[in-house]
Design a protein around this motif. Structure first.
Motif, mmCIF file in Angstrom:
data_model
loop_
_atom_site.group_PDB
_atom_site.id
_atom_site.type_symbol
_atom_site.label_atom_id
_atom_site.label_comp_id
_atom_site.label_asym_id
_atom_site.label_seq_id
_atom_site.Cartn_x
_atom_site.Cartn_y
_atom_site.Cartn_z
ATOM 1 N N TYR A 91 0.716 -1.240 -0.059
ATOM 2 C CA TYR A 91 0.113 0.047 -0.040
ATOM 3 C C TYR A 91 0.988 1.169 0.065
ATOM 4 N N GLY A 92 0.704 2.219 -0.926
ATOM 5 C CA GLY A 92 1.384 3.486 -1.162
ATOM 6 C C GLY A 92 0.915 4.326 -1.962
ATOM 7 N N PHE A 93 1.660 5.221 -2.305
ATOM 8 C CA PHE A 93 1.656 6.408 -3.254
ATOM 9 C C PHE A 93 2.286 5.832 -4.722
ATOM 10 N N LYS A 94 1.761 6.196 -5.789
ATOM 11 C CA LYS A 94 2.444 6.272 -7.069
ATOM 12 C C LYS A 94 2.719 7.522 -7.311
ATOM 13 N N GLY A 95 1.983 8.334 -7.120
ATOM 14 C CA GLY A 95 2.199 10.019 -7.251
ATOM 15 C C GLY A 95 1.375 10.882 -6.129
ATOM 16 N N ALA A 96 1.951 12.142 -6.382
ATOM 17 C CA ALA A 96 1.340 13.112 -5.249
ATOM 18 C C ALA A 96 1.394 14.265 -5.758
ATOM 19 N N TRP A 106 4.592 14.693 -8.015
ATOM 20 C CA TRP A 106 5.725 13.788 -7.441
ATOM 21 C C TRP A 106 5.405 12.534 -8.021
ATOM 22 N N VAL A 107 6.386 11.390 -8.259
ATOM 23 C CA VAL A 107 6.259 10.456 -8.737
ATOM 24 C C VAL A 107 7.160 9.421 -8.105
ATOM 25 N N PHE A 108 6.680 8.498 -7.595
ATOM 26 C CA PHE A 108 7.248 7.661 -6.672
ATOM 27 C C PHE A 108 7.725 6.408 -7.627
ATOM 28 N N ALA A 109 8.794 6.596 -8.311
ATOM 29 C CA ALA A 109 9.230 5.729 -9.228
ATOM 30 C C ALA A 109 9.623 4.341 -8.899
ATOM 31 N N ALA A 119 -1.352 7.204 -16.343
ATOM 32 C CA ALA A 119 -2.474 7.524 -15.528
ATOM 33 C C ALA A 119 -2.266 8.285 -14.117
ATOM 34 N N THR A 120 -0.986 8.028 -13.687
ATOM 35 C CA THR A 120 -0.543 8.520 -12.557
ATOM 36 C C THR A 120 -0.380 9.997 -12.722
ATOM 37 N N ILE A 121 0.336 10.283 -13.869
ATOM 38 C CA ILE A 121 0.935 11.768 -14.394
ATOM 39 C C ILE A 121 -0.443 12.521 -14.437
ATOM 40 N N ARG A 122 -1.611 11.897 -15.030
ATOM 41 C CA ARG A 122 -2.706 12.531 -15.472
ATOM 42 C C ARG A 122 -3.400 12.894 -14.120
ATOM 43 N N GLU A 147 -10.186 15.345 -5.574
ATOM 44 C CA GLU A 147 -10.000 13.815 -5.855
ATOM 45 C C GLU A 147 -10.929 13.390 -7.069
ATOM 46 N N ASP A 148 -12.042 14.057 -6.790
ATOM 47 C CA ASP A 148 -13.175 13.646 -7.879
ATOM 48 C C ASP A 148 -12.831 14.271 -9.408
ATOM 49 N N PHE A 149 -12.509 15.489 -9.336
ATOM 50 C CA PHE A 149 -11.850 15.862 -10.817
ATOM 51 C C PHE A 149 -10.671 15.149 -11.183
ATOM 52 N N ALA A 150 -9.712 14.911 -10.205
ATOM 53 C CA ALA A 150 -8.402 14.154 -10.635
ATOM 54 C C ALA A 150 -8.851 12.747 -11.104
ATOM 55 N N ARG A 151 -9.631 12.078 -10.449
ATOM 56 C CA ARG A 151 -10.168 10.723 -11.146
ATOM 57 C C ARG A 151 -10.798 10.697 -12.411
ATOM 58 N N ALA A 152 -11.685 11.716 -12.539
ATOM 59 C CA ALA A 152 -12.231 11.910 -13.783
ATOM 60 C C ALA A 152 -11.300 12.101 -14.982
ATOM 61 N N PHE A 153 -10.450 13.103 -14.826
ATOM 62 C CA PHE A 153 -9.325 13.411 -15.568
ATOM 63 C C PHE A 153 -8.476 12.191 -15.922
ATOM 64 N N GLU A 154 -8.106 11.480 -14.873
ATOM 65 C CA GLU A 154 -7.171 10.444 -15.293
ATOM 66 C C GLU A 154 -7.981 9.420 -15.995
ATOM 67 N N GLU A 155 -9.117 9.234 -15.934
ATOM 68 C CA GLU A 155 -9.725 7.990 -16.604
ATOM 69 C C GLU A 155 -10.333 8.531 -17.813
#
Length: 158
Positions: A91-96, A106-109, A119-122, A147-155
């Motif tokens: 469990y952890g972040f991919k980006g932030a 931020w990207v947790f490479a 998807a993480t960058i978006r 978060e709602d905005f970010a999820r919609a844009f990511e997808e």
């Protein structure tokens, strides 16, 4: 519009190059740890991913910035000091994104594969775009309208 994108320049002045990321707003970390899940270390250092990873990141970030109307954004690559396990529960972040650095994502490479990168960058670029027109309080964390905005844009496949 041609956005300015690049790699963030971070001023880290610890003797061994490690620094702590904030996880206070995410109580899930301790909950998962109690269940025996490998949780992401809060100790990180600057990462130097391979050129394809960097190029893919900057391409995805530029595309997202054009779509979101963001004129400037940078990416900071970090690796957790304790790498994730190759297999098993984790469990952890991919980006932030944090409002402390309003033009940096931020990207947790060592937690984000090349296949997960776009998807993480978006997602994180959408948080950055949301924060440009909202207060820090409205933009903080990974819940609510940001978060709602970010999820919609990511997808979205734009």
């Amino acid at each position: 519009m041609e956005p300015r994108v690049g790699i963030a320049r971070l001023d880290i002045d610890t003797p061994d190059g490690t620094f702590t990321i904030g996880r206070e707003a995410f109580p899930q970390f301790s909950w998962y740890a109690r269940l025996g899940v490998h949780v992401q270390s809060d100790q990180v250092r600057i990462a130097t991913p391979d050129p394809l990873y960097v190029e893919s990141t900057l391409t995805a970030l530029a595309e997202a910035c054009v779509q979101l109307g963001v004129p400037e954004a940078y990416v900071a690559f970090v690796d957790t000091v304790i790498p994730p396990p190759a297999y098993g529960l984790r469990y952890g972040f991919k980006g932030a994104f944090t409002t402390d650095e309003p033009t940096v994502i931020w990207v947790f490479a060592n937690w984000t594969t090349l296949d997960e990168l776009r998807a993480t960058i978006r997602h994180e670029a959408a948080h950055l775009a949301f924060a440009r027109t909202h207060t820090a309080e409205e933009s903080a964390g990974h819940s609510g309208p940001s978060e709602d905005f970010a999820r919609a844009f990511e997808e979205a496949e734009i």
